[in-house]
Design an enzyme around this catalytic site. Structure first.
Site, mmCIF file in Angstrom:
data_model
loop_
_atom_site.group_PDB
_atom_site.id
_atom_site.type_symbol
_atom_site.label_atom_id
_atom_site.label_comp_id
_atom_site.label_asym_id
_atom_site.label_seq_id
_atom_site.Cartn_x
_atom_site.Cartn_y
_atom_site.Cartn_z
ATOM 1 N N LYS A 143 26.145 1.395 25.239
ATOM 2 C CA LYS A 143 27.199 1.201 24.230
ATOM 3 C C LYS A 143 27.117 -0.140 23.499
ATOM 4 O O LYS A 143 27.517 -0.228 22.343
ATOM 5 C CB LYS A 143 28.584 1.330 24.877
ATOM 6 N N ASP B 5 36.680 5.461 21.487
ATOM 7 C CA ASP B 5 37.501 5.253 22.691
ATOM 8 C C ASP B 5 38.860 4.656 22.313
ATOM 9 O O ASP B 5 39.863 4.900 22.992
ATOM 10 C CB ASP B 5 36.805 4.293 23.664
HETATM 11 P P1 NAP Z 1 33.009 -2.030 33.605
HETATM 12 O O1 NAP Z 1 32.700 -2.585 32.267
HETATM 13 O O2 NAP Z 1 31.951 -2.024 34.669
HETATM 14 O O3 NAP Z 1 34.304 -2.828 34.172
HETATM 15 C C1 NAP Z 1 34.742 -2.628 35.500
HETATM 16 C C2 NAP Z 1 36.062 -3.375 35.704
HETATM 17 O O4 NAP Z 1 36.529 -3.088 37.036
HETATM 18 C C3 NAP Z 1 35.934 -4.906 35.614
HETATM 19 O O5 NAP Z 1 37.115 -5.432 35.063
HETATM 20 C C4 NAP Z 1 35.795 -5.296 37.096
HETATM 21 O O6 NAP Z 1 36.190 -6.606 37.386
HETATM 22 C C5 NAP Z 1 36.759 -4.320 37.724
HETATM 23 N N1 NAP Z 1 36.515 -4.195 39.154
HETATM 24 C C6 NAP Z 1 35.410 -3.729 39.776
HETATM 25 N N2 NAP Z 1 35.552 -3.811 41.112
HETATM 26 C C7 NAP Z 1 36.782 -4.358 41.346
HETATM 27 C C8 NAP Z 1 37.518 -4.702 42.510
HETATM 28 N N3 NAP Z 1 37.011 -4.504 43.742
HETATM 29 N N4 NAP Z 1 38.768 -5.229 42.363
HETATM 30 C C9 NAP Z 1 39.292 -5.425 41.131
HETATM 31 N N5 NAP Z 1 38.644 -5.136 39.978
HETATM 32 C C10 NAP Z 1 37.399 -4.600 40.094
HETATM 33 O O7 NAP Z 1 33.487 -0.514 33.532
HETATM 34 P P2 NAP Z 1 34.235 0.205 32.291
HETATM 35 O O8 NAP Z 1 33.215 0.863 31.441
HETATM 36 O O9 NAP Z 1 35.177 -0.765 31.693
HETATM 37 O O10 NAP Z 1 35.023 1.377 33.061
HETATM 38 C C11 NAP Z 1 36.129 1.081 33.911
HETATM 39 C C12 NAP Z 1 36.807 2.383 34.336
HETATM 40 O O11 NAP Z 1 37.307 3.060 33.209
HETATM 41 C C13 NAP Z 1 35.884 3.365 35.060
HETATM 42 O O12 NAP Z 1 36.599 3.909 36.134
HETATM 43 C C14 NAP Z 1 35.622 4.429 34.020
HETATM 44 O O13 NAP Z 1 35.411 5.713 34.593
HETATM 45 C C15 NAP Z 1 36.917 4.427 33.234
HETATM 46 N N6 NAP Z 1 36.754 4.885 31.833
HETATM 47 C C16 NAP Z 1 37.471 5.977 31.431
HETATM 48 C C17 NAP Z 1 37.344 6.441 30.117
HETATM 49 C C18 NAP Z 1 38.114 7.648 29.673
HETATM 50 O O14 NAP Z 1 37.747 8.246 28.644
HETATM 51 N N7 NAP Z 1 39.178 8.029 30.338
HETATM 52 C C19 NAP Z 1 36.506 5.764 29.213
HETATM 53 C C20 NAP Z 1 35.802 4.642 29.655
HETATM 54 C C21 NAP Z 1 35.933 4.208 30.993
HETATM 55 P P3 NAP Z 1 35.098 -7.804 37.463
HETATM 56 O O15 NAP Z 1 34.942 -8.273 36.049
HETATM 57 O O16 NAP Z 1 35.711 -8.779 38.374
HETATM 58 O O17 NAP Z 1 33.832 -7.195 38.012
#
Ligand code: NAP
Length: 268
Positions: free
Chosen positions: A59, A96
């Site tokens: 992305k 999104d």
């Molecule tokens: P990402 O860029 O990898 O970000 C992950 C986030 O989770 C970061 O803020 C990270 O914090 C946090 N995190 C990871 N482990 C953690 C822990 N143990 N305690 C607290 N925070 C933690 O992922 P993303 O693309 O943003 O996606 C995040 C979520 O959104 C996923 O579950 C994904 O499936 C969902 N999502 C849903 C949609 C939808 O259409 N519904 C679209 C996109 C994403 P750090 O910075 O500290 O690592």
């Protein structure tokens, strides 16, 4: 295009709409290694594709590879949709943002972004789309907390004065008087522990939104529902981000119907 991409539910959604609107076409999963992304994108017009979606890890990288990036996507810092133009040029968009805001409106038609402060937990890629959408929709105050404090601080700075950095250890207190709580972390996803947050300060009328869709009710949403808060899961965002993408390729803004939701749920 993604790497890996086999887990994507997007074919279920787009194939459903292609059939429903009687359009000739297909939506196929293309596993593309990061080092091949540029050649894969450039092949789209040659192969007769109308465009593509991009998922992890493409992305951000794709922004530099397409010919034009929509200003909203520029602000988000990521594109999830590419549209092949008449002359073969590639335009990048982020749907999104629309997907998230529309999912709240679908769940609660009277929802407004300016009803009160918003708390966003997480500062990853999805948080960027959520924050851009909330600001565009009129949010006046966003409190942002992330496990790695520096990322929340940087993101708050980047999005401007309406986004306030909250240290991770103060996230529970930041729920005081908010109108909306959003979980954008992966905590609560299938295979992950629940999000570590205490809802004691959360007003009972605040909307609690989790963008996770597997499971459809995360421990956060279950806890919020148990105390009487309205809740929204991530299914609506997933479905609604697909609508403007489909429209940009096929010229039809598709609807989310109960049979599509059932079909999607059956894949979990
Ligand atoms: P990402 O860029 O990898 O970000 C992950 C986030 O989770 C970061 O803020 C990270 O914090 C946090 N995190 C990871 N482990 C953690 C822990 N143990 N305690 C607290 N925070 C933690 O992922 P993303 O693309 O943003 O996606 C995040 C979520 O959104 C996923 O579950 C994904 O499936 C969902 N999502 C849903 C949609 C939808 O259409 N519904 C679209 C996109 C994403 P750090 O910075 O500290 O690592």
């Amino acid at each position: 295009m993604g790497w890996p991409v086999a887990h994507s539910r997007s074919p279920v959604i787009h194939k459903h709409w292609l059939a429903r609107y009687e359009l000739l076409g297909d939506y196929v999963l293309l596993p593309v290694q990061p080092s091949h992304l540029e050649s894969a994108l450039r092949a789209l017009p040659v192969l007769g594709f109308a465009g593509c979606n991009l998922t992890i890890p493409h992305k951000v990288a794709a922004m530099e590879l397409v010919d034009r990036v929509d200003p909203l996507a520029q602000r988000v810092g990521a594109i999830n949709t590419v549209v092949v133009q008449g002359d073969g040029a590639l335009a990048g968009y982020n749907t999104d943002v629309f997907g998230y805001i529309q999912s709240l409106i679908d769940a609660l038609p009277q929802w407004r972004a300016d009803q009160g402060p918003v708390a966003v937990v997480g500062a990853g890629g999805a948080a960027r789309a959520v924050i851009a959408g909330l600001l565009d929709a009129g949010a006046k105050e966003i409190r942002l907390a992330n496990r790695s404090d520096a990322k929340a601080l940087d993101m708050a700075h980047e999005f401007g004065c309406l986004v306030h950095y909250v240290p991770w250890k103060e996230r529970n207190d930041a729920l005081d008087q908010i109108a909306l709580l959003v979980n954008t972390t992966n905590q609560g996803m299938q295979g992950e522990p629940p999000l570590a947050i205490n809802l004691n300060h959360l007003p009972l009328e605040a909307l609690v939104s989790d963008i996770i869709y597997v499971p459809t009710e995360t421990p956060l949403l279950a806890a919020a529902r148990a105390r009487g808060n309205p809740t929204v899961n991530g299914l609506g965002m997933l479905l609604n981000q697909a609508r403007p993408a489909f429209n940009s390729w096929f010229g039809v803004m598709p609807s989310i119907t109960s049979d599509l939701i059932e079909k999607l749920r059956a894949t979990f």
